[in-house]
Design a protein around this motif. Structure first.
Motif, PDB file in Angstrom:
ATOM      1  N   THR A  20      -0.578   7.415   1.915  1.00 46.20           N
ATOM      2  CA  THR A  20       0.794   7.938   1.908  1.00 46.20           C
ATOM      3  C   THR A  20       0.817   9.457   2.044  1.00 46.20           C
ATOM      4  O   THR A  20       1.520  10.002   2.884  1.00 46.20           O
ATOM      5  CB  THR A  20       1.545   7.537   0.624  1.00 46.20           C
ATOM      6  N   ASP A  21      -0.007  10.158   1.244  1.00 43.21           N
ATOM      7  CA  ASP A  21       0.151  11.620   1.148  1.00 43.21           C
ATOM      8  C   ASP A  21      -0.635  12.372   2.219  1.00 43.21           C
ATOM      9  O   ASP A  21      -0.214  13.447   2.638  1.00 43.21           O
ATOM     10  CB  ASP A  21      -0.307  12.120  -0.235  1.00 43.21           C
ATOM     11  N   ILE A  22      -1.774  11.849   2.643  1.00 42.55           N
ATOM     12  CA  ILE A  22      -2.608  12.616   3.590  1.00 42.55           C
ATOM     13  C   ILE A  22      -2.453  12.066   5.005  1.00 42.55           C
ATOM     14  O   ILE A  22      -1.890  12.715   5.884  1.00 42.55           O
ATOM     15  CB  ILE A  22      -4.073  12.645   3.108  1.00 42.55           C
ATOM     16  N   LEU A  23      -2.890  10.826   5.213  1.00 46.73           N
ATOM     17  CA  LEU A  23      -2.741  10.259   6.565  1.00 46.73           C
ATOM     18  C   LEU A  23      -1.254  10.147   6.933  1.00 46.73           C
ATOM     19  O   LEU A  23      -0.867  10.299   8.096  1.00 46.73           O
ATOM     20  CB  LEU A  23      -3.428   8.877   6.633  1.00 46.73           C
ATOM     21  N   GLY A  24      -0.440   9.923   5.905  1.00 45.68           N
ATOM     22  CA  GLY A  24       1.002   9.758   6.117  1.00 45.68           C
ATOM     23  C   GLY A  24       1.676  10.959   6.792  1.00 45.68           C
ATOM     24  O   GLY A  24       2.745  10.826   7.373  1.00 45.68           O
ATOM     25  N   GLN A  25       1.029  12.131   6.740  1.00 45.36           N
ATOM     26  CA  GLN A  25       1.617  13.317   7.401  1.00 45.36           C
ATOM     27  C   GLN A  25       1.596  13.185   8.925  1.00 45.36           C
ATOM     28  O   GLN A  25       2.340  13.854   9.621  1.00 45.36           O
ATOM     29  CB  GLN A  25       0.830  14.566   7.034  1.00 45.36           C
ATOM     30  N   TYR A  26       0.695  12.337   9.422  1.00 47.38           N
ATOM     31  CA  TYR A  26       0.525  12.215  10.877  1.00 47.38           C
ATOM     32  C   TYR A  26       1.003  10.875  11.411  1.00 47.38           C
ATOM     33  O   TYR A  26       0.927  10.617  12.604  1.00 47.38           O
ATOM     34  CB  TYR A  26      -0.972  12.381  11.241  1.00 47.38           C
TER      35      TYR A  26
ATOM     36  N   LEU B 161      -0.219   1.148  -4.392  1.00 46.13           N
ATOM     37  CA  LEU B 161      -0.080   2.446  -3.725  1.00 46.13           C
ATOM     38  C   LEU B 161      -1.445   3.080  -3.458  1.00 46.13           C
ATOM     39  O   LEU B 161      -2.297   3.140  -4.349  1.00 46.13           O
ATOM     40  CB  LEU B 161       0.742   3.385  -4.627  1.00 46.13           C
ATOM     41  N   ASP B 162      -1.631   3.553  -2.233  1.00 48.30           N
ATOM     42  CA  ASP B 162      -2.857   4.259  -1.876  1.00 48.30           C
ATOM     43  C   ASP B 162      -2.467   5.677  -1.449  1.00 48.30           C
ATOM     44  O   ASP B 162      -1.854   5.874  -0.409  1.00 48.30           O
ATOM     45  CB  ASP B 162      -3.558   3.515  -0.723  1.00 48.30           C
ATOM     46  N   ARG B 163      -2.806   6.639  -2.298  1.00 54.60           N
ATOM     47  CA  ARG B 163      -2.352   8.026  -2.103  1.00 54.60           C
ATOM     48  C   ARG B 163      -2.902   8.663  -0.838  1.00 54.60           C
ATOM     49  O   ARG B 163      -2.243   9.493  -0.228  1.00 54.60           O
ATOM     50  CB  ARG B 163      -2.764   8.893  -3.305  1.00 54.60           C
ATOM     51  N   PHE B 164      -4.130   8.309  -0.449  1.00 53.21           N
ATOM     52  CA  PHE B 164      -4.660   8.878   0.804  1.00 53.21           C
ATOM     53  C   PHE B 164      -3.767   8.449   1.971  1.00 53.21           C
ATOM     54  O   PHE B 164      -3.414   9.262   2.835  1.00 53.21           O
ATOM     55  CB  PHE B 164      -6.112   8.433   1.048  1.00 53.21           C
TER      56      PHE B 164
ATOM     57  N   LEU C 281       0.827  -1.216   0.000  1.00 53.69           N
ATOM     58  CA  LEU C 281       0.000   0.000   0.000  1.00 53.69           C
ATOM     59  C   LEU C 281       0.856   1.260   0.000  1.00 53.69           C
ATOM     60  O   LEU C 281       0.376   2.350  -0.293  1.00 53.69           O
ATOM     61  CB  LEU C 281      -0.940   0.011   1.222  1.00 53.69           C
ATOM     62  N   LEU C 282       2.129   1.099   0.351  1.00 52.81           N
ATOM     63  CA  LEU C 282       3.037   2.258   0.344  1.00 52.81           C
ATOM     64  C   LEU C 282       3.689   2.456  -1.019  1.00 52.81           C
ATOM     65  O   LEU C 282       4.514   3.352  -1.197  1.00 52.81           O
ATOM     66  CB  LEU C 282       4.128   2.067   1.408  1.00 52.81           C
ATOM     67  N   GLY C 283       3.342   1.606  -1.976  1.00 49.72           N
ATOM     68  CA  GLY C 283       3.921   1.731  -3.316  1.00 49.72           C
ATOM     69  C   GLY C 283       5.176   0.904  -3.518  1.00 49.72           C
ATOM     70  O   GLY C 283       5.861   1.062  -4.532  1.00 49.72           O
ATOM     71  N   GLU C 284       5.475   0.031  -2.577  1.00 49.41           N
ATOM     72  CA  GLU C 284       6.652  -0.845  -2.734  1.00 49.41           C
ATOM     73  C   GLU C 284       6.287  -2.003  -3.668  1.00 49.41           C
ATOM     74  O   GLU C 284       5.201  -2.595  -3.537  1.00 49.41           O
ATOM     75  CB  GLU C 284       7.066  -1.428  -1.381  1.00 49.41           C
ATOM     76  N   ASN C 285       7.211  -2.340  -4.549  1.00 46.79           N
ATOM     77  CA  ASN C 285       6.939  -3.416  -5.517  1.00 46.79           C
ATOM     78  C   ASN C 285       7.167  -4.791  -4.888  1.00 46.79           C
ATOM     79  O   ASN C 285       8.157  -5.453  -5.180  1.00 46.79           O
ATOM     80  CB  ASN C 285       7.826  -3.250  -6.751  1.00 46.79           C
ATOM     81  N   VAL C 286       6.242  -5.191  -4.039  1.00 45.65           N
ATOM     82  CA  VAL C 286       6.424  -6.462  -3.317  1.00 45.65           C
ATOM     83  C   VAL C 286       5.347  -7.487  -3.677  1.00 45.65           C
ATOM     84  O   VAL C 286       5.359  -8.601  -3.171  1.00 45.65           O
ATOM     85  CB  VAL C 286       6.399  -6.243  -1.776  1.00 45.65           C
ATOM     86  N   ARG C 287       4.421  -7.130  -4.562  1.00 48.61           N
ATOM     87  CA  ARG C 287       3.325  -8.062  -4.862  1.00 48.61           C
ATOM     88  C   ARG C 287       3.821  -9.254  -5.680  1.00 48.61           C
ATOM     89  O   ARG C 287       4.900  -9.218  -6.263  1.00 48.61           O
ATOM     90  CB  ARG C 287       2.225  -7.325  -5.616  1.00 48.61           C
ATOM     91  N   TYR C 288       2.990 -10.268  -5.744  1.00 48.61           N
ATOM     92  CA  TYR C 288       3.392 -11.502  -6.445  1.00 48.61           C
ATOM     93  C   TYR C 288       3.801 -11.218  -7.881  1.00 48.61           C
ATOM     94  O   TYR C 288       4.687 -11.855  -8.441  1.00 48.61           O
ATOM     95  CB  TYR C 288       2.265 -12.547  -6.377  1.00 48.61           C
ATOM     96  N   ASP C 289       3.168 -10.197  -8.507  1.00 51.07           N
ATOM     97  CA  ASP C 289       3.472  -9.892  -9.912  1.00 51.07           C
ATOM     98  C   ASP C 289       4.541  -8.801 -10.048  1.00 51.07           C
ATOM     99  O   ASP C 289       4.749  -8.246 -11.126  1.00 51.07           O
ATOM    100  CB  ASP C 289       2.187  -9.457 -10.637  1.00 51.07           C
ATOM    101  N   GLY C 290       5.179  -8.454  -8.940  1.00 54.60           N
ATOM    102  CA  GLY C 290       6.228  -7.432  -8.980  1.00 54.60           C
ATOM    103  C   GLY C 290       5.683  -6.016  -8.908  1.00 54.60           C
ATOM    104  O   GLY C 290       6.437  -5.050  -9.000  1.00 54.60           O
TER     105      GLY C 290
END
Ligand code: SF4
Length: 317
Positions: free
Chosen positions: A32-38, A27-30, A14-23
Motif C-alpha cells: 500500500t505505502d511503497i509500491l502503491g505510489q506507482y 494489510l501489507d504496508r509495502f 491485502l489493501l486492509g479491507e475487512n473482507v476476510r472470512y473472520d471479518g
C-alpha cells in the motif's frame, strides 16, 4: 504530462479491507505505502464478489490437487461451481482493465497462487494446490506477471516482479501508439540489455525477430515480440547473467577507459558476481562512465534504470 500509474490486480484483503472470512484483513504496508505510489490497484475478493457474506465460514480445498473442490470447513458445503462460474466471468471483465500483473494473497483456497493446502480423503493436507480464482486468472492471462505478498518479501522475487510490471507498462505504451515496426524496434533497442540479463537465449531470438520484422505482418510481429519479451522476463536474473551484461557494457568503453578504470570496473563486477556486493554498486559505477563518456546506446538502456530508485531494489546480496 502526469504519468499514468501501473494497473495491478490485487487480493482485496491485502489493501486492509475487512473482507476476510473472520471479518479481518491482511494489510501489507509495502504494497500500500511503497509500491502503491506507482500503482493503481484493482481489488478483487473472490469470496465476497461471488456473493458470500462477511464474516463467513472458512473454506479449504480438497480432493485432487490438480482439480480440487472448494468446501466450507464446518458445514462442508461445496462452493466450487459458484466460485468457478463467477471467476470465469470476472476474468473476462478484467481484460478491460489493462492489468500489468496481479498480487495474490498467499495460502488462500480462493486467491493463493501456489502451495495452497489441499486435503485428501483422510483429511491430510498437501501443499500443492492453487486457489480457485488464482488458477482461472493465471490460465486466462498466462503471460501476465503474478506474485503473492509472501513471495514478495524475497528481495530477488520482488525485484523481478517489479521489473516485469514496469517493462510491461512501457510495452503497453507502445501498444497505445499507431502500429509501426519502428516503434517496436525502438522499444527493443532500449530493452536489449534488460532482456539479456534475464535470458541470453531470448536476447538472440528477439534480435532475430526484429531483424526479419519486414517479413511478418505487423500483427504477427507485435504478437511474437510480446510473447518473447514476456517469456524472457519470467526467467530470473542471476549474478552470473548480470555480470555478463556488465562486462558486455564495459566493451563499449574499450577506447575511453584507462587501464586503471578497466581494472577497477572488472574488480567491482567480479566482487558482485561472487555475491559480496549488491548489483547497485556495479550499476552505479557503469552509470558514472555512461555520464562521463556520454555513450549514446548505453545511455538509453532501460537495464540501467528499469524502475524508480525509491523502490530500493538491486541493493541486496
Ligand atoms: S484471500 Fe482472497 S478471498 Fe480471501 S479475503 Fe483475501 S481477497 Fe478475499
Amino acid at each position: 504530462m502526469i504519468e499514468k500509474k501501473i494497473k495491478l490486480g490485487i487480493s482485496t484483503c491485502l489493501l486492509g479491507e475487512n473482507v476476510r472470512y473472520d471479518g479481518g484483513h491482511k494489510l501489507d504496508r509495502f504494497l500500500t505505502d511503497i509500491l502503491g505510489q506507482y500503482v493503481e490497484y484493482v481489488p478483487v475478493c473472490p469470496e465476497v464478489e461471488c456473493g458470500l457474506p462477511i464474516p463467513r465460514e472458512s473454506m479449504h480445498l480438497e480432493g485432487n490437487p490438480e482439480s480440487p473442490r472448494l468446501i466450507t470447513s464446518r458445514t462442508m458445503q461445496d462452493m466450487t461451481e459458484r466460485m468457478v462460474s463467477w471467476a470465469e466471468k470476472r476474468v473476462v471483465e478484467l481484460e478491460k482493465e489493462g492489468l500489468c500483473g496481479f498480487i495474490f494473497k498467499s495460502d488462500s483456497p480462493s486467491s493463493g497462487m501456489e502451495r495452497v493446502k489441499v486435503y485428501n480423503e483422510k483429511g491430510m493436507p498437501v501443499k500443492k494446490g492453487i486457489g480457485m480464482f488464482a488458477r482461472i486468472f493465471m490460465e486466462h492471462f498466462p503471460l501476465l506477471p503474478v506474485e503473492d505478498e509472501g513471495r514478495l518479501h524475497d528481495p530477488g522475487l520482488r525485484e523481478n516482479f517489479i521489473e516485469r510490471i514496469f517493462t510491461l507498462k512501457r510495452w503497453r505504451e507502445v501498444l497505445t501508439r499507431k502500429e509501426n515496426r519502428g516503434n517496436v524496434v525502438d522499444f527493443h533497442t532500449k530493452h536489449k540489455l534488460l532482456i539479456l540479463s534475464h535470458s541470453p537465449k531470448h536476447y538472440q531470438t528477439t534480435g532475430k525477430l526484429v531483424a526479419r520484422a519486414k517479413e511478418l505482418s505487423l500483427r504477427e510481429f507485435y504478437q511474437q515480440y510480446q510473447i518473447l519479451l514476456m517469456e524472457s522476463l519470467m526467467l530470473k536474473t542471476t549474478p552470473k547473467k548480470n555480470a555478463n551484461v556488465l562486462q558486455h557494457m564495459m566493451g563499449y568503453y574499450k577506447e575511453q577507459l584507462s587501464s586503471d578504470e578497466k581494472q577497477e570496473l572488472l574488480e567491482v563486477i567480479e566482487v558482485y558476481r561472487k555475491g559480496y556486493t549488491p548489483l547497485i554498486v556495479s550499476i552505479t559505477l557503469i552509470q558514472h562512465y555512461v555520464r562521463k563518456y556520454d555513450q549514446p546506446y548505453l545511455k538509453e538502456q532501460m537495464y540501467l534504470n528499469p524502475h524508480p530508485l525509491e523502490l530500493q531494489l538491486r541493493n541486496h546480496v
